[in-house]
Design an enzyme around this catalytic site. Structure first.
Site, PDB file in Angstrom:
ATOM      1  N   ARG A   1      36.815  43.474  51.163  1.00 48.13           N
ATOM      2  CA  ARG A   1      36.649  42.159  51.779  1.00 48.13           C
ATOM      3  C   ARG A   1      38.033  41.555  52.011  1.00 48.13           C
ATOM      4  NH1 ARG A   1      33.476  37.721  48.419  1.00 48.13           N
ATOM      5  NH2 ARG A   1      35.372  37.910  47.197  1.00 48.13           N
TER       6      ARG A   1
ATOM      7  N   LYS B   1      29.866  59.971  39.639  1.00 47.46           N
ATOM      8  CA  LYS B   1      30.738  58.902  40.102  1.00 47.46           C
ATOM      9  C   LYS B   1      31.241  58.074  38.929  1.00 47.46           C
ATOM     10  CE  LYS B   1      31.197  55.118  43.374  1.00 47.46           C
ATOM     11  NZ  LYS B   1      30.541  54.206  44.321  1.00 47.46           N
TER      12      LYS B   1
ATOM     13  N   GLU C   1      33.723  45.479  35.976  1.00 45.84           N
ATOM     14  CA  GLU C   1      32.410  46.054  35.651  1.00 45.84           C
ATOM     15  C   GLU C   1      32.517  47.034  34.488  1.00 45.84           C
ATOM     16  OE1 GLU C   1      29.898  46.161  39.691  1.00 45.84           O
ATOM     17  OE2 GLU C   1      31.880  47.073  39.917  1.00 45.84           O
TER      18      GLU C   1
END
Length: 303
Positions: free
Chosen positions: A131, A182, A262
């Site tokens: 972003r 991942k 996270e």
């Protein structure tokens, strides 16, 4: 059928823009009236690819709207996913389909438990996006997205819509293997880039430490019943570091910007699963401690 998209940053924004460009109905879900007013003031979602920008006047509504939701892309941060699911639960139609596009593991099960009336599909993506500003997303690298359900079920009939929107996606019967793989890649790379304050390529100077983490993560994957995710892990870690040498990891970017990470759904999840199985993984466990102390020193949450 309208795609409702929550998460207008990075991958959520990329999906929304591509769906809109393909002429498919899309509606962004924004947290409150203030965010909706900000979105309307800038004229929509700006999509940037190959240095070309276009602003798309995509429909938008708040979480508190009453429009029924039948197809939802939930692309929030992992630590926000459960709260958002609770907020949207009254709006989900019976049999609604929810695509969960979160980093790490743990949040997907939380959301699925909160939405028994919906079919929750797990997603793992290697596409690059970021972003640049509010409601301005940049496509930063080609990749692929895998979708699947737990337990495995047949593929939904709308995959052709995603292909039409140039969203490269495949259905897999073993989505957990993709997600574990991942997670392991992220655990081997992202925390070290934070601790050493470097781009991904800077980890080539710490090859022994990266290799030790790779070995322990492979051991964890096997213990968690994911031997296919463990196969060739260390070689892929080295390949990713080389291929993305000039990039800053997402965790590095979060810490540099003073944002919550996270960690709980990445390194924290890996260490909790190791503890559940009484696995002794000294490098991985020491890394978690170092990262938590580093976050604390910067006044950032450790969960």
């Amino acid at each position: 059928m309208t795609w409702h998209v929550l998460g207008a940053g990075s991958l959520g924004g990329i999906w929304a823009a591509r769906l809109a460009l393909a002429g498919l109905p899309v509606s962004l879900l924004l947290r409150n009236e203030r965010r909706l007013a900000q979105f309307q003031a800038v004229g929509g979602l700006t999509f940037e690819q190959d240095s070309r920008c276009q602003t798309l006047p995509i429909a938008a509504e708040t979480l508190a709207a009453t429009t029924p939701i039948r197809r939802l892309l939930l692309a929030s941060k992992a630590y926000d996913a459960a709260a958002v699911a609770r907020a949207l639960r009254p709006r989900l139609a019976a049999g609604a389909e929810v695509v969960l596009l979160q980093n790490g593991l743990g949040s997907q099960e939380e959301v699925a438990a909160l939405l028994p009336q919906a079919r929750c599909l797990f997603a793992s993506s290697t596409e690059g996006a970021f972003r640049r500003a509010d409601f301005h997303v940049v496509f930063a690298g080609a990749g692929h997205t895998w979708l699947g359900s737990v337990p495995a079920t047949p593929a939904p009939d709308w995959l052709d819509e995603l292909a039409q929107a140039q969203i490269p996606v495949s259905w897999t019967a073993d989505i957990l293997a993709r997600l574990w793989r991942k997670l392991a890649l992220n655990c081997a790379i992202n925390p070290l880039t934070v601790l050493y304050g470097c781009r991904n390529g800077g980890l080539q100077a710490h090859a022994d430490e990266v290799a030790a983490l790779g070995r322990e993560l492979g051991e964890l994957l096997v213990a968690c019943g994911q031997p296919s995710a463990a196969s060739g892990l260390q070689a892929e870690v080295a390949q990713v570091i080389a291929a993305t040498a000039a990039n800053y990891s997402s965790m590095y970017q979060d810490v540099a910007a003073g944002r919550r990470t996270e960690i709980a759904y990445l390194l924290g999840h890996a260490c909790r699963e190791a503890a559940r199985r009484q696995l002794v993984l000294p490098h991985l466990q020491a890394l978690e401690g170092r990262l938590r102390r580093h976050l604390a020193s910067r006044g950032l949450p450790q969960d």
